[in-house]
Write a protein that holds these residues in place. Structure first.
Motif, PDB file in Angstrom:
ATOM      1  N   LEU A 166       0.827  -1.205   0.000  1.00 33.07           N
ATOM      2  CA  LEU A 166       0.000   0.000   0.000  1.00 33.07           C
ATOM      3  C   LEU A 166       0.863   1.257   0.000  1.00 33.07           C
ATOM      4  N   GLU A 167       1.900   1.251   0.808  1.00 29.24           N
ATOM      5  CA  GLU A 167       2.787   2.407   0.921  1.00 29.24           C
ATOM      6  C   GLU A 167       3.538   2.706  -0.376  1.00 29.24           C
ATOM      7  N   HIS A 168       3.976   1.665  -1.080  1.00 33.38           N
ATOM      8  CA  HIS A 168       4.847   1.840  -2.242  1.00 33.38           C
ATOM      9  C   HIS A 168       4.115   1.828  -3.586  1.00 33.38           C
ATOM     10  N   SER A 169       2.789   1.807  -3.581  1.00 33.40           N
ATOM     11  CA  SER A 169       2.045   1.662  -4.841  1.00 33.40           C
ATOM     12  C   SER A 169       1.082   2.808  -5.071  1.00 33.40           C
ATOM     13  N   ASP A 170       0.845   3.088  -6.355  1.00 35.80           N
ATOM     14  CA  ASP A 170      -0.112   4.119  -6.755  1.00 35.80           C
ATOM     15  C   ASP A 170      -1.443   3.530  -7.208  1.00 35.80           C
ATOM     16  N   VAL A 171      -1.404   2.298  -7.684  1.00 31.77           N
ATOM     17  CA  VAL A 171      -2.590   1.628  -8.224  1.00 31.77           C
ATOM     18  C   VAL A 171      -2.402   0.127  -8.035  1.00 31.77           C
ATOM     19  N   PHE A 172      -3.513  -0.609  -7.979  1.00 34.24           N
ATOM     20  CA  PHE A 172      -3.459  -2.047  -7.760  1.00 34.24           C
ATOM     21  C   PHE A 172      -4.126  -2.782  -8.910  1.00 34.24           C
ATOM     22  N   VAL A 173      -3.457  -3.835  -9.394  1.00 32.03           N
ATOM     23  CA  VAL A 173      -4.002  -4.709 -10.430  1.00 32.03           C
ATOM     24  C   VAL A 173      -4.078  -6.106  -9.827  1.00 32.03           C
ATOM     25  N   ILE A 174      -5.271  -6.703  -9.890  1.00 30.80           N
ATOM     26  CA  ILE A 174      -5.487  -8.027  -9.330  1.00 30.80           C
ATOM     27  C   ILE A 174      -5.620  -9.016 -10.483  1.00 30.80           C
ATOM     28  N   ILE A 221      -7.290  -4.851   0.329  1.00 33.66           N
ATOM     29  CA  ILE A 221      -7.128  -3.548  -0.313  1.00 33.66           C
ATOM     30  C   ILE A 221      -8.486  -2.909  -0.635  1.00 33.66           C
ATOM     31  N   ILE A 222      -9.504  -3.724  -0.982  1.00 30.10           N
ATOM     32  CA  ILE A 222     -10.824  -3.116  -1.224  1.00 30.10           C
ATOM     33  C   ILE A 222     -11.509  -2.765   0.100  1.00 30.10           C
ATOM     34  N   THR A 223     -11.262  -3.547   1.149  1.00 33.02           N
ATOM     35  CA  THR A 223     -11.824  -3.205   2.460  1.00 33.02           C
ATOM     36  C   THR A 223     -11.253  -1.883   2.950  1.00 33.02           C
ATOM     37  N   LEU A 224      -9.948  -1.707   2.821  1.00 38.80           N
ATOM     38  CA  LEU A 224      -9.326  -0.452   3.237  1.00 38.80           C
ATOM     39  C   LEU A 224      -9.860   0.723   2.424  1.00 38.80           C
ATOM     40  N   LYS A 225     -10.114   0.492   1.144  1.00 42.23           N
ATOM     41  CA  LYS A 225     -10.686   1.569   0.322  1.00 42.23           C
ATOM     42  C   LYS A 225     -12.116   1.874   0.769  1.00 42.23           C
ATOM     43  N   ALA A 226     -12.909   0.843   1.041  1.00 38.05           N
ATOM     44  CA  ALA A 226     -14.285   1.039   1.510  1.00 38.05           C
ATOM     45  C   ALA A 226     -14.316   1.797   2.837  1.00 38.05           C
ATOM     46  N   LEU A 227     -13.282   1.627   3.656  1.00 38.87           N
ATOM     47  CA  LEU A 227     -13.187   2.294   4.953  1.00 38.87           C
ATOM     48  C   LEU A 227     -12.435   3.632   4.863  1.00 38.87           C
ATOM     49  N   GLN A 232      -9.432   4.358   3.931  1.00 36.25           N
ATOM     50  CA  GLN A 232      -8.050   4.353   4.385  1.00 36.25           C
ATOM     51  C   GLN A 232      -7.061   4.609   3.244  1.00 36.25           C
ATOM     52  N   HIS A 233      -7.562   4.560   2.015  1.00 32.68           N
ATOM     53  CA  HIS A 233      -6.792   4.966   0.839  1.00 32.68           C
ATOM     54  C   HIS A 233      -7.782   5.276  -0.281  1.00 32.68           C
ATOM     55  N   ASP A 234      -7.297   5.971  -1.291  1.00 30.36           N
ATOM     56  CA  ASP A 234      -8.158   6.295  -2.436  1.00 30.36           C
ATOM     57  C   ASP A 234      -7.510   5.868  -3.753  1.00 30.36           C
ATOM     58  N   LYS A 235      -6.682   4.847  -3.691  1.00 29.77           N
ATOM     59  CA  LYS A 235      -5.967   4.373  -4.882  1.00 29.77           C
ATOM     60  C   LYS A 235      -6.888   3.503  -5.738  1.00 29.77           C
ATOM     61  N   ASN A 236      -6.687   3.589  -7.040  1.00 29.74           N
ATOM     62  CA  ASN A 236      -7.509   2.805  -7.958  1.00 29.74           C
ATOM     63  C   ASN A 236      -7.126   1.333  -7.919  1.00 29.74           C
ATOM     64  N   GLU A 238     -17.406   1.705  -7.275  1.00 28.66           N
ATOM     65  CA  GLU A 238     -16.700   2.756  -6.544  1.00 28.66           C
ATOM     66  C   GLU A 238     -15.410   2.220  -5.924  1.00 28.66           C
ATOM     67  N   LEU A 239     -15.360   0.913  -5.735  1.00 30.20           N
ATOM     68  CA  LEU A 239     -14.202   0.312  -5.082  1.00 30.20           C
ATOM     69  C   LEU A 239     -13.180  -0.225  -6.083  1.00 30.20           C
ATOM     70  N   PHE A 240     -13.661  -0.868  -7.153  1.00 30.75           N
ATOM     71  CA  PHE A 240     -12.744  -1.419  -8.145  1.00 30.75           C
ATOM     72  C   PHE A 240     -13.444  -1.548  -9.492  1.00 30.75           C
ATOM     73  N   GLN A 241     -12.629  -1.667 -10.520  1.00 29.97           N
ATOM     74  CA  GLN A 241     -13.112  -1.867 -11.877  1.00 29.97           C
ATOM     75  C   GLN A 241     -12.654  -3.248 -12.347  1.00 29.97           C
ATOM     76  N   VAL A 242     -13.380  -3.805 -13.301  1.00 33.75           N
ATOM     77  CA  VAL A 242     -13.023  -5.096 -13.888  1.00 33.75           C
ATOM     78  C   VAL A 242     -12.716  -4.868 -15.362  1.00 33.75           C
ATOM     79  N   ARG A 243     -11.578  -5.379 -15.809  1.00 33.31           N
ATOM     80  CA  ARG A 243     -11.184  -5.278 -17.213  1.00 33.31           C
ATOM     81  C   ARG A 243     -10.747  -6.649 -17.698  1.00 33.31           C
ATOM     82  N   GLN A 244     -10.921  -6.896 -19.008  1.00 36.47           N
ATOM     83  CA  GLN A 244     -10.721  -8.230 -19.574  1.00 36.47           C
ATOM     84  C   GLN A 244      -9.357  -8.440 -20.244  1.00 36.47           C
ATOM     85  N   THR A 245      -8.756  -7.385 -20.774  1.00 39.49           N
ATOM     86  CA  THR A 245      -7.527  -7.526 -21.549  1.00 39.49           C
ATOM     87  C   THR A 245      -6.408  -6.667 -20.969  1.00 39.49           C
ATOM     88  N   VAL A 246      -5.184  -6.975 -21.368  1.00 39.57           N
ATOM     89  CA  VAL A 246      -4.030  -6.174 -20.957  1.00 39.57           C
ATOM     90  C   VAL A 246      -4.244  -4.722 -21.361  1.00 39.57           C
TER      91      VAL A 246
END
Length: 180
Positions: A94-102, A116-122, A124-128, A160-168
């Motif tokens: 969390l500290e060293h990242s700007d965005v998260f890809v799962i 990471i989505i729980t922390l965003k829901a609470l 605690q961060h606003d990273k995408n 509001e918490l995360f987006q889903v994408r299919q391709t690179v």
């Protein structure tokens, strides 16, 4: 931009996911971003980091020193941070990242994703956060989330918490242009 990637470290992962992971790593490097990941050499983690490193990119591995007992760690990272615990590892992600890809992954990936989505829901961060649903890997999980929203146990719109994408390409487009 520092892109944190969560994904499988399994040697048994099907090659179609490995190929997509490598492509993602290539794109991260080509676009001048840095990878932050769990440091493993196998599975999606290893494929993404290999794609980054093979294409002149930067990669920060973060893992507990004892995890070598369970999976080999990548020693060719640009930088590696050893932690004592998995919690310390996740805090440093969390500290060293700007965005998260799962990406496709197992229990460890789901643990990281849920945290990471729980922390965003609470707030605690606003990273995408973007879920890389390559080959429909997360279709069933998405159905579960929709069911949970319908049952009233998830109160916020999941978009509001995360987006889903299919391709690179879709993942990288969202990472670089999150308003889309």
């Amino acid at each position: 931009m520092r892109i944190c990637f969560y994904g499988a470290g399994s040697k048994e992962l099907k090659s179609k996911y490995i190929e997509e992971g490598y492509k993602l790593g290539q794109e991260i490097a080509k676009k001048g971003h840095e990878l932050v990941f769990g440091g493993g050499i196998n599975g999606m983690m290893g494929a993404v980091s290999k794609g980054v490193m093979d294409n002149g990119g930067q990669a920060l591995g973060i893992a507990p020193s004892w995890i070598n007992e369970f999976e080999p760690l990548k020693n060719s990272c640009t930088e590696f941070i050893y932690t004592k615990t998995m919690d310390e590892r996740k805090n440093l992600f969390l500290e060293h990242s700007d965005v998260f890809v799962i990406g496709p992954g197992g229990i460890g990936t789901l643990d990281e994703f849920y945290e990471i989505i729980t922390l965003k829901a609470l707030n605690q961060h606003d990273k995408n956060i973007v879920v890389f649903n390559c080959h429909g890997f997360y279709n069933k999980l998405n159905e579960t989330f929709l069911y949970m929203v319908g049952e009233g146990v998830i109160k916020r719109d999941m978009n509001e918490l995360f987006q889903v994408r299919q391709t690179v390409e879709e993942v990288m487009d969202y990472v670089e242009n999150p308003q889309d």
